[in-house]
Design a protein around this motif. Structure first.
Motif, short mmCIF file in Angstrom:
data_model
loop_
_atom_site.label_atom_id
_atom_site.label_comp_id
_atom_site.label_asym_id
_atom_site.label_seq_id
_atom_site.Cartn_x
_atom_site.Cartn_y
_atom_site.Cartn_z
N GLU A 172 10.59 1.30 8.20
CA GLU A 172 10.43 2.10 6.99
C GLU A 172 11.40 1.64 5.91
O GLU A 172 11.03 1.56 4.74
N LYS A 173 12.63 1.29 6.29
CA LYS A 173 13.59 0.75 5.33
C LYS A 173 13.09 -0.55 4.73
O LYS A 173 13.43 -0.89 3.61
N ALA A 174 12.31 -1.30 5.49
CA ALA A 174 11.75 -2.56 5.02
C ALA A 174 10.50 -2.33 4.17
O ALA A 174 9.88 -3.29 3.71
N GLY A 175 10.11 -1.06 3.96
CA GLY A 175 8.99 -0.74 3.09
C GLY A 175 7.66 -0.52 3.77
O GLY A 175 6.62 -0.46 3.11
N MET A 184 13.90 1.36 10.87
CA MET A 184 14.15 0.03 10.39
C MET A 184 12.94 -0.50 9.62
O MET A 184 13.10 -1.07 8.54
N ILE A 193 15.13 -6.74 4.78
CA ILE A 193 15.57 -5.39 5.16
C ILE A 193 16.89 -5.11 4.47
O ILE A 193 17.72 -5.99 4.30
N THR A 194 17.07 -3.87 4.05
CA THR A 194 18.32 -3.48 3.41
C THR A 194 19.01 -2.43 4.26
O THR A 194 18.39 -1.71 5.03
N GLY A 195 20.31 -2.31 4.08
CA GLY A 195 21.04 -1.25 4.76
C GLY A 195 21.77 -1.69 5.97
O GLY A 195 21.77 -2.71 6.49
#
Length: 102
Positions: free
Chosen positions: A3-6, A1, A100-102
């Motif tokens: 990592e998805k947020a950068g 999560m 956050i994406t996804g």
């Protein structure tokens, strides 16, 4: 999560690994899991403050109220959920407008 947020994430399961990463990487934020004992939290916090005095600290807690005597930047109540966690981390890292994406 995260990592998805950068964010670049270095999960650790042993205190020795946390020490190694703190010594070898430029870390901006340490997140301490609520499953750590008070002694383990104190050890990580002391090492982190010694090696990276300006690094931000976030303690995850399952309790509604948690006191750390000012050693953590912030305490996050885990039942607030993953989006709230990312929002809290974004705020601590100065990325309030990120999502956050996804």
């Amino acid at each position: 999560m995260l990592e998805k947020a950068g964010y670049e994430v270095y999960p650790v399961m042993e205190l020795a690994d946390a020490d190694r990463i703190l010594r070898s990487r430029h870390i901006n934020l340490t997140i301490l899991c609520h499953t750590l004992s008070k002694e383990q939290q104190a050890t990580v916090l002391a090492t982190a403050h010694q090696l990276r005095p300006t690094m931000k600290m976030l303690l995850l807690t399952a309790a509604a109220f948690q006191s750390l005597d000012g050693t953590a930047e912030e305490v996050f109540y885990t039942f607030a959920g993953p989006r709230a966690l990312v929002a809290t981390i974004n705020r601590l890292m100065g990325r309030e407008n990120a999502s956050i994406t996804g």
